[in-house]
Motif scaffolding. Structure first.
Motif, PDB file in Angstrom:
ATOM      1  N   HIS A   1       0.836  -1.200   0.000  1.00  0.00           N
ATOM      2  CA  HIS A   1       0.000   0.000   0.000  1.00  0.00           C
ATOM      3  C   HIS A   1       0.871   1.249   0.000  1.00  0.00           C
ATOM      4  N   GLU A   2       0.269   2.357  -0.372  1.00  0.00           N
ATOM      5  CA  GLU A   2       0.962   3.650  -0.373  1.00  0.00           C
ATOM      6  C   GLU A   2       0.513   4.439   0.852  1.00  0.00           C
ATOM      7  N   LEU A   3       1.458   4.960   1.622  1.00  0.00           N
ATOM      8  CA  LEU A   3       1.109   5.774   2.783  1.00  0.00           C
ATOM      9  C   LEU A   3       1.911   7.067   2.749  1.00  0.00           C
ATOM     10  N   ASP A   4       1.201   8.188   2.683  1.00  0.00           N
ATOM     11  CA  ASP A   4       1.835   9.508   2.672  1.00  0.00           C
ATOM     12  C   ASP A   4       1.656  10.155   4.040  1.00  0.00           C
ATOM     13  N   ILE A   5       2.750  10.664   4.600  1.00  0.00           N
ATOM     14  CA  ILE A   5       2.675  11.361   5.879  1.00  0.00           C
ATOM     15  C   ILE A   5       2.535  12.853   5.593  1.00  0.00           C
TER      16      ILE A   5
ATOM     17  N   MET B   1     -15.777  14.585   5.617  1.00  0.00           N
ATOM     18  CA  MET B   1     -16.826  15.161   4.766  1.00  0.00           C
ATOM     19  C   MET B   1     -16.613  14.840   3.295  1.00  0.00           C
ATOM     20  N   GLN B   2     -15.352  14.546   2.930  1.00  0.00           N
ATOM     21  CA  GLN B   2     -15.049  14.146   1.558  1.00  0.00           C
ATOM     22  C   GLN B   2     -15.243  12.644   1.356  1.00  0.00           C
ATOM     23  N   GLY B   3     -15.666  11.937   2.419  1.00  0.00           N
ATOM     24  CA  GLY B   3     -15.938  10.513   2.312  1.00  0.00           C
ATOM     25  C   GLY B   3     -14.743   9.619   2.570  1.00  0.00           C
ATOM     26  N   VAL B   4     -13.618  10.201   3.035  1.00  0.00           N
ATOM     27  CA  VAL B   4     -12.423   9.399   3.324  1.00  0.00           C
ATOM     28  C   VAL B   4     -12.602   8.726   4.689  1.00  0.00           C
ATOM     29  N   TRP B   5     -12.344   7.428   4.737  1.00  0.00           N
ATOM     30  CA  TRP B   5     -12.540   6.657   5.975  1.00  0.00           C
ATOM     31  C   TRP B   5     -11.426   6.953   6.971  1.00  0.00           C
TER      32      TRP B   5
ATOM     33  N   ASP C   1      -6.495  14.713  -2.665  1.00  0.00           N
ATOM     34  CA  ASP C   1      -7.603  13.833  -3.053  1.00  0.00           C
ATOM     35  C   ASP C   1      -7.040  12.453  -3.401  1.00  0.00           C
ATOM     36  N   GLY C   2      -7.939  11.510  -3.615  1.00  0.00           N
ATOM     37  CA  GLY C   2      -7.539  10.168  -4.034  1.00  0.00           C
ATOM     38  C   GLY C   2      -7.190   9.221  -2.903  1.00  0.00           C
ATOM     39  N   TYR C   3      -7.402   9.629  -1.651  1.00  0.00           N
ATOM     40  CA  TYR C   3      -7.068   8.754  -0.520  1.00  0.00           C
ATOM     41  C   TYR C   3      -8.252   7.869  -0.131  1.00  0.00           C
ATOM     42  N   ASP C   4      -7.946   6.631   0.211  1.00  0.00           N
ATOM     43  CA  ASP C   4      -8.974   5.681   0.640  1.00  0.00           C
ATOM     44  C   ASP C   4      -9.197   5.721   2.148  1.00  0.00           C
ATOM     45  N   ALA C   5      -8.175   6.138   2.888  1.00  0.00           N
ATOM     46  CA  ALA C   5      -8.262   6.154   4.350  1.00  0.00           C
ATOM     47  C   ALA C   5      -7.306   7.199   4.893  1.00  0.00           C
ATOM     48  N   VAL C   6      -7.590   7.646   6.114  1.00  0.00           N
ATOM     49  CA  VAL C   6      -6.713   8.597   6.796  1.00  0.00           C
ATOM     50  C   VAL C   6      -6.454   8.094   8.215  1.00  0.00           C
ATOM     51  N   ILE C   7      -5.182   8.111   8.606  1.00  0.00           N
ATOM     52  CA  ILE C   7      -4.788   7.729   9.963  1.00  0.00           C
ATOM     53  C   ILE C   7      -4.438   9.007  10.708  1.00  0.00           C
ATOM     54  N   PRO C   8      -5.265   9.445  11.645  1.00  0.00           N
ATOM     55  CA  PRO C   8      -4.967  10.678  12.368  1.00  0.00           C
ATOM     56  C   PRO C   8      -4.013  10.429  13.532  1.00  0.00           C
ATOM     57  N   ARG C   9      -2.864  11.079  13.498  1.00  0.00           N
ATOM     58  CA  ARG C   9      -1.906  11.057  14.609  1.00  0.00           C
ATOM     59  C   ARG C   9      -1.709  12.512  15.015  1.00  0.00           C
TER      60      ARG C   9
END
Length: 301
Positions: free
Chosen positions: A27-31, A82-86, A56-64
């Motif tokens: 998977h791709e993960l951008d910080i 609100m943009q629908g990202v999980w 845009d284009g992200y499937d999920a977000v990990i909040p730290r």
């Protein structure tokens, strides 16, 4: 899968481990530095930019999200929602966990074990709230402290009253809690992922410090938790609405009592103490559960 992580310091152990675990699984993960994300509020078109480019284009977000930028970080996370990202943890749940008073109220509502806790606005009520928690000694905490900062042990009535009056005189909100002497300067952190305790450690404070935080010089070791402690941690995560969290508990004479539910738990101490791939477990949970628009609150509330 394309995953965004909101974090100010990309080089922290926890953040590097999560990125490594995601990339090992293809998977791709951008910080993304949370403070460099700009929120653009427009009717029907919630957008975010990062260093001038549209996110845009992200499937999920990990909040730290660091405690010092909670409000801004939650605004950014709500925009993702609100943009629908999980989100791994939702903005509403993180907001609850960052407010110690609110989190205690929620846990008490569902009957989880807590130390006796009191809160008052009037500094003249200092003696009353000290007695309400059967002190002294008492533990006095800033409502928004983290990593053991803003936590004071007051051993006499006069010192407790002085600390409370000083904090309130500076218009700082605090909680007063009973001191669990039998814990002996140790606590248990249970790390919950997706409703299961995946790792646990016992933290012991430095010789001259009642706080067991690793950031304060404490040490960590593997521990076998009891079924009651496991159940307490899982229920705490559920009622706070957190998919991933660290539940900090003390072993009291009347069972486990929760001190804090941390929505951005560090991974270094618990991975090294337990020998488990906690970062990989978190990424696996993200991959299994991330679906567009699956956020319960949609960033509202």
């Amino acid at each position: 899968m394309k995953i965004a992580m909101l974090a100010r310091n990309a080089n922290l152990y926890s953040h590097q481990r999560l990125k490594e675990a995601a990339e090992q699984r293809g998977h791709e993960l951008d910080i993304l530095n949370t403070t460099r994300c700009n929120v653009n509020i427009a009717s029907h078109r919630p957008t975010l930019t990062y260093n001038g480019d549209k996110i845009d284009g992200y499937d999920a977000v990990i909040p730290r999200i660091g405690a010092s930028i909670t409000n801004y970080g939650l605004a950014v996370l709500r925009q993702f929602e609100m943009q629908g990202v999980w989100p791994l943890n939702e903005s509403v749940a993180i907001g609850r966990s960052r407010d110690k008073l609110r989190s205690m109220q929620i846990l008490a509502k569902y009957g989880l074990g807590l130390p006796l806790t009191a809160y008052a606005n009037d500094p003249k009520a200092a003696e009353e709230i000290i007695k309400a928690v059967k002190g002294p000694p008492v533990v006095i905490k800033l409502l928004e402290g983290t990593q053991g900062i803003g936590v004071v042990l007051a051993e006499t009535m006069s010192s407790a009253k002085s600390v409370i009056e000083a904090f309130r005189g500076a218009n700082v909100n605090i909680l007063v809690q009973e001191f669990i002497a039998e814990a002996g300067g140790t606590d248990i952190r249970a790390l919950v992922v997706g409703g299961k305790v995946v790792a646990a450690m016992k933290r012991t404070g430095a010789a001259d410090d009642f706080r067991s935080n690793l950031h304060r010089g404490g040490s960590a070791q593997l521990v076998k938790i009891t079924p009651e402690e496991r159940s307490t941690a899982v229920r705490a995560a559920k009622h706070m609405g957190l998919n991933v969290c660290g539940v900090d508990m003390l072993r009291s004479n009347h069972g486990p009592v929760i001190m804090e539910v941390n929505s951005s738990p560090g991974l270094e101490g618990i991975e090294k103490a337990s020998g488990k791939d906690v970062a990989g477990t978190i990424i696996d949970f993200v991959v299994q559960n991330a679906r567009a628009g699956k956020t319960k609150t949609k960033g509202s509330g």
